[in-house]
Design a protein around this motif. Structure first.
Motif, PDB file in Angstrom:
ATOM      1  N   MET A 197      47.303  34.457  47.975  1.00 29.16           N
ATOM      2  CA  MET A 197      46.043  34.095  47.664  1.00 29.16           C
ATOM      3  C   MET A 197      45.108  33.779  48.979  1.00 29.16           C
ATOM      4  O   MET A 197      43.894  33.575  48.692  1.00 29.16           O
ATOM      5  N   ARG A 198      46.124  33.258  49.916  1.00 29.58           N
ATOM      6  CA  ARG A 198      45.195  32.802  51.136  1.00 29.58           C
ATOM      7  C   ARG A 198      44.992  34.139  51.859  1.00 29.58           C
ATOM      8  O   ARG A 198      43.972  34.060  52.600  1.00 29.58           O
ATOM      9  N   GLN A 241      36.788  37.840  43.692  1.00 31.97           N
ATOM     10  CA  GLN A 241      38.121  38.169  43.882  1.00 31.97           C
ATOM     11  C   GLN A 241      38.613  39.150  42.942  1.00 31.97           C
ATOM     12  O   GLN A 241      39.251  40.068  43.091  1.00 31.97           O
ATOM     13  N   ASN A 242      38.320  39.097  41.766  1.00 29.54           N
ATOM     14  CA  ASN A 242      38.502  39.910  40.655  1.00 29.54           C
ATOM     15  C   ASN A 242      37.567  40.234  39.912  1.00 29.54           C
ATOM     16  O   ASN A 242      37.581  40.691  38.763  1.00 29.54           O
ATOM     17  N   ILE A 243      36.372  40.722  40.527  1.00 28.72           N
ATOM     18  CA  ILE A 243      34.850  41.131  40.041  1.00 28.72           C
ATOM     19  C   ILE A 243      35.281  42.352  38.972  1.00 28.72           C
ATOM     20  O   ILE A 243      34.887  42.459  38.081  1.00 28.72           O
ATOM     21  N   ASP A 244      35.745  43.268  39.732  1.00 30.12           N
ATOM     22  CA  ASP A 244      36.190  44.631  38.879  1.00 30.12           C
ATOM     23  C   ASP A 244      37.151  44.357  37.657  1.00 30.12           C
ATOM     24  O   ASP A 244      36.903  45.089  36.581  1.00 30.12           O
ATOM     25  N   SER A 246      54.484  30.310  47.645  1.00 31.29           N
ATOM     26  CA  SER A 246      53.787  28.962  47.844  1.00 31.29           C
ATOM     27  C   SER A 246      52.347  29.157  47.393  1.00 31.29           C
ATOM     28  O   SER A 246      51.823  28.171  46.531  1.00 31.29           O
ATOM     29  N   TYR A 247      51.658  30.264  47.540  1.00 32.24           N
ATOM     30  CA  TYR A 247      50.257  30.501  47.073  1.00 32.24           C
ATOM     31  C   TYR A 247      50.129  31.247  45.954  1.00 32.24           C
ATOM     32  O   TYR A 247      48.929  31.053  45.433  1.00 32.24           O
ATOM     33  N   GLY A 248      51.196  32.095  45.621  1.00 31.92           N
ATOM     34  CA  GLY A 248      50.881  33.118  44.537  1.00 31.92           C
ATOM     35  C   GLY A 248      50.064  34.144  45.022  1.00 31.92           C
ATOM     36  O   GLY A 248      49.532  34.418  46.173  1.00 31.92           O
TER      37      GLY A 248
END
Length: 408
Positions: A41-42, A112-115, A60-62
């Motif tokens: 995610m980072r 980030q997940n617009i599509d 840690s972040y996914g």
């Protein structure tokens, strides 16, 4: 490959097993130095790291929820995905561009997940863990909901069978022509009305200039125009919004050169604290420039720009990341009276620090209270004197040396 684990809790066994299978798959496509792009995610595939470090980051972040096809790690895009992508690019003529690219620029925090959202608007599947192991999912706040509404308009064709324009792109391009050619609101309304008569009856086109402006405002292009005293004494704002004369005796309508444009953010509306503080850092840059070049050397307009420093260095200094908060028109520099024009921005910065603004996290589907602090100002030496109030001329011009200045 089964990727359902990507939408589950990071504490679940399925998620840990999914990380193991992903790294095993990606290990067959490592670079020469033994690294792969990190999809956490980072990092969001911006860094090349070792398999061990990528494992730690994912735990840690996914993993980035929009990274459904692992094409950067060796997975081949499916025929349906590639054909859908090529088809969408073929249907849009290059001179009109892709309106979703513009949404990515306007709302970088939501894209980030617009599509994925464009294909299906449902929330991620719930985890198989107990209630105590799940993170609550909330409805988007007002600003995030605006983005999703605009995204729907960007996917809706102007009329059935239209390939070049969506409901949103048609309004954006028409409004762009209005601004370039200086059309009045009345003439723009007349154009929209005759276009509605020309197009099929099911066309999704605004009826009047007012309706089009509401859509444009949701794109973050709205602003508030604040009148100022011709002598730079005060703003006709808040409790003085309806005053006709300044306390110095100057008429509010003596000149229109001193109208301040304030690009209002969502923090202008008071909100109650709902969550713990999440701090963001800002820098402020301001200086005068001559928009007319050699045509007029006596005109100086002052933009005041905020720069968000929580982004990576290669993103925070891009023009698309800048926040134009104030536009102080000329014809001359506000000089030491710039503090009068800075009042709306100072009030918003205080609110961002004390109260904060409710923000929607697309990755966790949660609202949180974001706070912001101003770190420093960025300007040349002359503008420094205006913003700080320090006299940058004369014997004590250097603010660092002060009385220790060696040269007079």
């Amino acid at each position: 490959m089964d990727k359902s684990w990507m939408k589950k809790s990071r504490l679940s066994r399925d998620f840990m097993q999914g990380i193991k299978e992903f790294l095993e798959f990606a290990s067959h496509n490592v670079s020469n130095d033994g690294t792969i792009s990190c999809p956490c995610m980072r990092c969001v595939n911006s860094y090349m790291l070792t398999l061990e470090v990528v494992h730690d980051h994912l735990v840690s972040y996914g993993i980035s929820p929009g990274y459904n096809c692992w094409y950067l790690h060796g997975e081949i895009m499916s025929a349906t995905t590639s054909s859908r992508t090529s088809q969408s690019h073929e249907e849009i003529r290059p001179e009109y561009g892709d309106i979703r690219d513009m949404l990515r620029d306007v709302f970088p925090m939501h894209t980030q997940n617009i599509d994925e959202y464009a294909e299906e608007s449902n929330l991620p599947e719930p985890s198989d863990q107990g209630p105590s192991m799940q993170r609550p999912q909330e409805d988007p706040n007002e600003e995030a909901q605006k983005f999703y509404d605009l995204l729907k308009d960007a996917e809706k064709p102007l009329y059935e069978g239209c390939k070049n324009f969506s409901k949103l792109s048609a309004i954006v391009h028409l409004y762009h022509l209005k601004c370039l050619n200086g059309w009045s609101n009345h003439s723009f309304t007349m154009l929209l009305q005759i276009l509605r008569d020309m197009l099929p009856s099911d066309a999704n086109l605004s009826k009047a200039s007012y309706d089009a402006k509401k859509i444009i405002k949701d794109l973050g292009l709205g602003y508030e125009k604040i009148h100022a005293c011709p002598n730079d004494c005060m703003l006709f704002w808040k409790e003085h919004a309806n005053d006709e004369v300044c306390h110095c005796g100057a008429s509010r309508w003596a000149t229109n050169e001193n109208d301040l444009q304030h690009n209002m953010s969502t923090s202008s509306k008071k909100r109650k604290k709902k969550a713990a503080k999440v701090l963001r850092w800002l820098g402020l840059a301001a200086d005068g420039f001559n928009p007319y070049g050699n045509m007029s050397t006596s005109y100086s307009i002052w933009p005041v720009i905020l720069v968000p420093y929580n982004l990576p260095p290669w993103m925070c200094m891009k023009r698309s990341s800048f926040i134009l908060s104030l536009l102080i028109p000329g014809p001359s520099s506000p000089s030491n009276d710039i503090d009068v024009y800075m009042q709306p921005l100072v009030e918003e910065l205080k609110e961002l620090w004390d109260v904060g603004v409710q923000t929607y996290d697309i990755s966790s589907k949660e609202n949180f209270q974001m706070h912001a602090a101003l770190m420093w100002t960025i300007n040349d030496f002359l503008a420094y004197g205006d913003l700080s109030g320090w006299n940058t001329k004369g014997a004590l011009a250097c603010p660092s040396c002060n009385y220790e200045t060696h040269s007079r």
